[in-house]
Motif scaffolding. Sequence first.
Motif, mmCIF file in Angstrom:
data_model
loop_
_atom_site.group_PDB
_atom_site.id
_atom_site.type_symbol
_atom_site.label_atom_id
_atom_site.label_comp_id
_atom_site.label_asym_id
_atom_site.label_seq_id
_atom_site.Cartn_x
_atom_site.Cartn_y
_atom_site.Cartn_z
ATOM 1 N N THR A 87 -54.493 51.078 -55.827
ATOM 2 C CA THR A 87 -54.156 52.341 -56.497
ATOM 3 C C THR A 87 -55.253 52.666 -57.498
ATOM 4 O O THR A 87 -55.605 51.837 -58.338
ATOM 5 C CB THR A 87 -52.801 52.235 -57.228
ATOM 6 N N PHE A 88 -55.794 53.862 -57.369
ATOM 7 C CA PHE A 88 -56.814 54.321 -58.322
ATOM 8 C C PHE A 88 -56.181 55.358 -59.237
ATOM 9 O O PHE A 88 -55.556 56.317 -58.785
ATOM 10 C CB PHE A 88 -58.003 54.933 -57.579
ATOM 11 N N ILE A 89 -56.328 55.127 -60.557
ATOM 12 C CA ILE A 89 -55.786 56.083 -61.524
ATOM 13 C C ILE A 89 -56.894 57.068 -61.884
ATOM 14 O O ILE A 89 -57.884 56.697 -62.525
ATOM 15 C CB ILE A 89 -55.249 55.365 -62.782
ATOM 16 N N GLY A 90 -56.724 58.297 -61.411
ATOM 17 C CA GLY A 90 -57.694 59.351 -61.724
ATOM 18 C C GLY A 90 -57.496 59.793 -63.164
ATOM 19 O O GLY A 90 -56.397 60.175 -63.547
ATOM 20 N N GLU A 91 -58.549 59.724 -63.950
ATOM 21 C CA GLU A 91 -58.444 60.069 -65.375
ATOM 22 C C GLU A 91 -58.360 61.584 -65.522
ATOM 23 O O GLU A 91 -59.335 62.235 -65.914
ATOM 24 C CB GLU A 91 -59.650 59.508 -66.130
ATOM 25 N N LEU A 92 -57.206 62.110 -65.230
ATOM 26 C CA LEU A 92 -56.995 63.550 -65.368
ATOM 27 C C LEU A 92 -56.017 63.797 -66.509
ATOM 28 O O LEU A 92 -55.054 63.059 -66.691
ATOM 29 C CB LEU A 92 -56.461 64.155 -64.071
ATOM 30 N N PHE A 93 -56.278 64.837 -67.251
ATOM 31 C CA PHE A 93 -55.507 65.086 -68.470
ATOM 32 C C PHE A 93 -54.910 66.491 -68.477
ATOM 33 O O PHE A 93 -55.343 67.358 -67.726
ATOM 34 C CB PHE A 93 -56.409 64.900 -69.692
ATOM 35 N N THR A 94 -53.917 66.688 -69.341
ATOM 36 C CA THR A 94 -53.265 67.993 -69.474
ATOM 37 C C THR A 94 -53.686 68.634 -70.801
ATOM 38 O O THR A 94 -53.530 68.031 -71.857
ATOM 39 C CB THR A 94 -51.733 67.851 -69.423
ATOM 40 N N LEU A 95 -54.241 69.830 -70.674
ATOM 41 C CA LEU A 95 -54.637 70.595 -71.861
ATOM 42 C C LEU A 95 -53.424 71.375 -72.360
ATOM 43 O O LEU A 95 -52.731 72.019 -71.572
ATOM 44 C CB LEU A 95 -55.781 71.533 -71.484
ATOM 45 N N LYS A 96 -53.157 71.277 -73.674
ATOM 46 C CA LYS A 96 -51.988 71.949 -74.248
ATOM 47 C C LYS A 96 -52.409 72.843 -75.409
ATOM 48 O O LYS A 96 -53.076 72.374 -76.336
ATOM 49 C CB LYS A 96 -50.963 70.919 -74.740
ATOM 50 N N VAL A 97 -52.018 74.104 -75.323
ATOM 51 C CA VAL A 97 -52.345 75.077 -76.381
ATOM 52 C C VAL A 97 -51.084 75.841 -76.756
ATOM 53 O O VAL A 97 -50.297 76.223 -75.884
ATOM 54 C CB VAL A 97 -53.432 76.074 -75.896
ATOM 55 N N ARG A 98 -50.869 76.020 -78.067
ATOM 56 C CA ARG A 98 -49.770 76.874 -78.524
ATOM 57 C C ARG A 98 -50.365 78.047 -79.283
ATOM 58 O O ARG A 98 -51.181 77.869 -80.189
ATOM 59 C CB ARG A 98 -48.805 76.106 -79.432
#
Length: 227
Positions: A87-98
């Motif tokens: 299993t490869f964990i892709g370093e993907l992230f969630t951008l959050k803006v308010r």
Amino acid sequence: GLDGKAVALPVGIVTVSVVDLEGKPIGGVPVKLGKITKETDAEGKVMFEQVPLESEGAPIKYTFVFTIKGKEFSKDYELSTARRSITFIGELFTLKVRVVGAAGQPLPYAKVKVMRGGVEVGTFTADESGVVQVPDLLLDDYSVEVSWKGYTGTGTVTKDDLKTGRIVEISLAPYVEIAGIPLEFGTFVALIIGIILLVIVIVIILSEYIRWRGRRLGIYPPAPPKK
């Protein structure tokens, strides 16, 4: 071997899973093993067949190359008859803006344009609470351009913001919205003062009218004669 017999290497099917930081599968990721490249399916999986698994009873090390959002990640894995799935964990992230107004109130359905290195990632619409979440982004700094009912603003989302999952607040000038019209703080205060003055004037006019009418009907005594 020396006795003239061919040594048969154990071979098998190797299953590769690609998931994000939250464990959700990432589909459409090219995975390269040797000269063969295959894309992950909707479940984030890809299979390589007839892969030699051991050499003289020892695991074999392979380098896999994963291409996520145009960026290559290479990682080594040891495969054996006991370990055929990785299993490869892709370093993907969630951008959050308010997006908020000057009083800290949410600005619903604001438009948020996300840029990475001057290239547009996309334009997104905030929800009712003024929040936009853009998933599956590479770890990088992003700039955002925000607009709401003619008001605009800019901000930056850093790598650290992405890593910690922090919500970046971008504040625009509107302080309050009255009858669908956004007002800045100064305008709002001026409007309130104007309303108060108008009320005072109306009260004075009304009280004068009541006194005048009262005198005509004989309810109030007439004004004393001027000396």
